[in-house]
Design a protein around this motif. Structure first.
Motif, short mmCIF file in Angstrom:
data_model
loop_
_atom_site.label_atom_id
_atom_site.label_comp_id
_atom_site.label_asym_id
_atom_site.label_seq_id
_atom_site.Cartn_x
_atom_site.Cartn_y
_atom_site.Cartn_z
N UNK A 199 -2.11 90.74 -19.87
CA UNK A 199 -1.94 91.41 -18.46
C UNK A 199 -3.29 90.88 -17.76
N UNK A 200 -3.21 90.08 -17.05
CA UNK A 200 -4.27 89.62 -16.21
C UNK A 200 -3.91 90.31 -14.50
N UNK B 231 -9.91 106.53 -16.47
CA UNK B 231 -9.97 105.28 -15.78
C UNK B 231 -10.93 104.10 -16.29
N UNK B 232 -10.04 103.60 -16.42
CA UNK B 232 -10.43 102.62 -16.81
C UNK B 232 -10.59 101.33 -15.52
N UNK B 233 -11.84 100.43 -15.57
CA UNK B 233 -12.42 99.79 -14.33
C UNK B 233 -12.68 98.37 -14.66
N UNK B 234 -10.93 97.73 -14.60
CA UNK B 234 -11.21 96.42 -15.02
C UNK B 234 -12.01 95.05 -14.04
N UNK B 235 -12.72 94.12 -14.28
CA UNK B 235 -13.05 93.11 -13.08
C UNK B 235 -12.30 92.33 -12.59
N UNK C 143 -5.96 92.47 -19.63
CA UNK C 143 -5.46 93.95 -21.35
C UNK C 143 -4.16 93.53 -22.52
N UNK C 144 -4.31 93.89 -23.06
CA UNK C 144 -3.21 93.31 -23.57
C UNK C 144 -1.97 94.22 -23.88
N UNK C 145 -0.93 94.24 -23.35
CA UNK C 145 0.07 94.85 -23.51
C UNK C 145 1.03 95.02 -24.68
#
Length: 252
Positions: A136-137, A160-164, A169-171
């Motif tokens: 998942x992008x 809270x995960x901050x995604x650049x 992530x992996x679903x």
């Protein structure tokens, strides 16, 4: 692959649009509101003496699959045996390419559903799901509120995960009530699908979950069955839903 806890309504996701690359960070745990109810969706514990189900070549799944205990859904599926003399063909291993050559006669009126604790104990049932991991992008990046699987507290604390921008992530698998299990930087979390940023991109995959059941048969065999193989057997039908968390054998 442990028993899961989650909240029915949990958190809001602040989706950032900052295009400046940053290191992925995890903020300090947020406090859940007092009115949040933490619910057990699939009340079943993995047997302590069950064999390890970590990815193994013998199982026929590589590291593009995720193996976990239990079957997904708010009301996990199951099947019921409606006639005498019903025999399901099973396998010696939890592998789709293993020969389908094991006879497994099942008792009439038996219901194989993970909430049917009496049947689970009688036949030493173990339920497993093999799910294809989906990438998942997040083109614009953003923040994802999630509950760490390692958090064993009765009321787990979301982070809270901050995604650049461009991060992923992996679903791993769907859980229930819109929640799914995800992997990020080697750690597992649960989060809500509808809290993901709107521009989220899911990798295309047509692979369905393989739902496995390990059971003792009436002839003494212990075999691996799939839900699909069971439902394609004459004399077997889907188990009716009796109520949330409620399941039992049929009344003769």
């Amino acid at each position: 692959m442990k028993h899961h806890l989650w909240a029915a309504t949990l958190f809001c996701c602040a989706c950032g649009t900052d295009t400046t690359p940053q290191d992925t960070e995890i903020s300090e745990p947020a406090q859940l509101p007092a009115e949040i109810e933490v619910a057990t969706v699939n009340p079943i514990d993995r047997p302590a003496d069950s064999a390890s189900q970590i990815l193994d070549p013998f199982m026929g799944y590589d590291d593009t699959w995720y193996i976990s205990y239990g079957w997904p859904g708010e009301y996990p599926p199951g099947f019921a045996v409606l006639a005498d003399g019903v025999v399901v063909m099973g396998r010696e291993a939890m592998a789709m390419d293993a020969p389908l050559d094991q006879d497994c006669p099942l008792a009439r009126n038996a219901v194989y559903q993970q909430w049917n604790q009496a049947r689970a104990e009688a036949d030493a049932l173990e339920f497993y799901t093999a799910s294809k991991i989906t990438k998942v992008t997040f083109p614009s990046g953003g923040n994802i509120m999630a509950i760490p699987e390692a958090d064993q507290r009765l009321v787990p604390q979301p982070v809270s995960l901050e995604i650049t921008p461009g991060g992923s992530i992996g679903y791993l698998r769907y859980v229930a009530e819109g929640f799914f299990l995800m992997e990020h930087n080697g750690e597992e979390y649960q989060t809500l699908e509808n809290e993901l940023p709107r521009d989220t991109v899911f990798e295309q995959s047509n692979a369905e979950d393989d739902l496995w059941l390990r059971t003792n048969c009436t002839n003494g065999n212990q075999v691996w069955l799939t839900l699909k193989d069971a439902l394609e057997t004459e004399g077997i039908e889907e188990a009716e839903i009796q109520g949330y968390g409620v399941s039992s054998d049929l009344t003769p």
